[in-house]
Write an enzyme that holds these catalytic residues in place. Structure first.
Site, PDB file in Angstrom:
ATOM      1  N   GLY A  89      -9.672   5.804  10.010  1.00 20.06           N
ATOM      2  CA  GLY A  89     -10.392   7.027  10.357  1.00 20.06           C
ATOM      3  C   GLY A  89      -9.526   8.268  10.281  1.00 20.06           C
ATOM      4  CE1 TYR A 106      16.782   9.088  -6.410  1.00 15.08           C
ATOM      5  CE2 TYR A 106      18.563   7.489  -6.424  1.00 15.08           C
ATOM      6  CZ  TYR A 106      17.305   7.881  -6.005  1.00 15.08           C
ATOM      7  OH  TYR A 106      16.579   7.061  -5.177  1.00 15.08           O
ATOM      8  CB  VAL A 122       9.473  18.367   0.154  1.00 13.00           C
ATOM      9  CG1 VAL A 122       8.408  17.469   0.769  1.00 13.00           C
ATOM     10  CG2 VAL A 122      10.110  17.724  -1.074  1.00 13.00           C
TER      11      VAL A 122
END
Length: 247
Positions: free
Chosen positions: A56, A157, A66
């Site tokens: 729900g 990275y 971000v």
């Protein structure tokens, strides 16, 4: 272990796909209200929402990048208005743009650092004031063993992931007296779309390097995140937990 996060509010960045999706689902199953954020893929986000209709209104979606400070500020204003609190932040959003350093386009360096490390900075900066209201909080940064191994082609990275560990160390010292812990989870090779583009022969070679001879499962990463986010982990901060199969 069975965790109870009832009445707690959790934000999972990159929470509609891959590891983030698994983490968001684990928190939902444990009773939390979860804000799963995403940047672009509306189809995947809506599919996730539809598939989890049993939860729900406890599953909420928020679309923003971000690396965008304005979008983040707007999100936290909405979060404060709707929930009035934030208990747990999982900085999971991350991208890869691999290339040998000498051939890496400048924009690929910048975009990976801005998303992976800059996103952690901006999200944490905006989350801390909400956590300080209740003098309680958990921040878990999804770093990577790649930040320690330094795999070829991943200068951007690896730098971003090593940076996440560094910022966590600093934040853990700044926020400890406020009842807020900051830790890292360092996955190795996990079966997600983030590594789906690896050539088959490279996948076989990487699996040979893993002592457990397999890639990890999203559920195994989510279990570690839930532990570090729980009240049981209240004396753990500034730590890094490797989920790597022994790499």
């Amino acid at each position: 272990m069975n965790y109870d996060f009832k009445d707690q509010v959790v934000v999972v960045t990159g929470g509609t796909r891959g590891i983030g999706r698994g983490i968001a689902l684990a928190f939902l199953k444990a009773g939390a209200t979860v804000w799963a954020t995403y940047a672009r893929n509306d189809e995947a986000a809506q599919a996730f929402k539809s598939e989890q209709s049993d939860f729900g209104d406890r599953l909420k979606l928020a679309k923003f990048d971000v690396a965008d400070s304005i979008g983040i500020k707007s999100f936290f204003e909405k979060l404060d208005n709707e929930s009035g609190r934030l208990d747990i932040l999982i900085n999971n959003s991350g991208i890869r743009k691999d290339n040998m350093l000498a051939m890496m386009p400048d924009e690929d360096w910048t975009s990976v650092l801005n998303t992976n490390l800059g996103g952690t900075f901006l999200m944490s900066k905006n989350a801390v004031p909400l956590m300080m209201k209740n003098r309680y909080g958990r921040i878990v940064n999804m770093s990577s063993i790649g930040g320690r191994l330094g795999l070829p082609g991943q200068a951007n990275y690896a730098a971003s992931k090593a940076g996440q560990e560094a910022i966590s160390k600093v934040l853990s010292k700044e926020l400890g007296k406020r009842g807020i812990t900051v830790n890292n989870v360092l996955p190795g090779f996990i079966e997600t779309e983030l590594i789906s583009d690896l050539p088959e022969d490279q996948v076989k070679e990487y699996k040979k390097q893993v002592p457990l001879k397999r890639f990890g499962k999203i559920e195994e990463v989510a279990a570690a995140v839930l532990f570090l986010s729980s009240k049981d982990a209240g004396y753990i901060t500034g730590a890094s937990l490797e989920i790597t199969g022994g790499l």
